[in-house]
Design an enzyme around this catalytic site. Structure first.
Site: not given
Length: 196
Positions: A16, A18, A173
């Site tokens: 991922d 961001d 996250d």
């Protein structure tokens, strides 16, 4: 220490962007807040992080429905949020513990980015932080019909890397991304456990 691919038997890595590779989350949150405040919305950090990885336009569509805001245009809000983000982009850096894994496995395993960002914003982050040479493929929300938590983003990464989804290790996250990875039986590292 973040679990390394040799412990999982992974044949490819998906990251991922961001909050995983780049510390953009607070900059994104403040960019959202500048827009939501104009509608009197209490867009809390908790809600923002619960929806982490969700495409921006989907976030505004949810907020419009949640607060029954007939005058909210999610497309216009998305554009305003992007402009706000750009103004504070100088605050963004790489998340080094995760990027150490990228450096270590570059050239050894295929690697992709699967992000809920738009192509424009995602590429700005990737290029500014000098990450482009490390990744074989970059899939953004503009490259799929449905963003996370739908698994299409990660499925496309696996397809382009030429590996089975179950052979991929995903670094995430956000809960939507974890749900997406789980749906494809991918191995998952929740980086929040290591970065908190």
């Amino acid at each position: 220490m973040i679990d390394l691919p040799e412990k999982t038997g992974a044949k490819a890595l998906i990251f991922d962007l961001d909050g995983t590779l780049a510390n953009t989350m607070e900059v994104h949150y403040e960019a959202y807040k500048k827009v939501t405040d104009t509608y009197g919305i209490d867009f809390s950090r908790q809600l923002f992080y619960d929806w982490a990885g969700t495409p921006t336009i989907t976030t505004f569509e949810r907020l419009k429905e949640m607060y029954q805001l007939e005058d909210m245009d999610p497309v216009d809000c998305t554009l305003r949020k992007r402009e706000n983000f750009k103004k504070n982009f100088h605050l963004v850096n790489r998340i080094e513990p995760v990027f150490d894994i990228v450096r270590e496995w570059h050239g050894k395993l295929p690697m992709s980015i699967g992000t809920g960002s738009s192509r424009q914003m995602g590429m700005k982050t990737i290029e500014t932080l000098h990450m482009t040479p490390y990744f074989d493929h970059i899939i953004t929300v503009d490259d799929v019909s449905k963003g996370k938590p739908d698994p299409e983003t990660f499925a496309k990464c696996a397809l382009l890397m030429g590996v089975e989804t179950s052979d991929c290790l995903v670094f995430e996250d956000g809960e939507p991304g974890i749900v997406a990875a789980r749906a494809l039986d991918m191995k998952i590292v929740d980086v929040r456990e290591y970065l908190s």
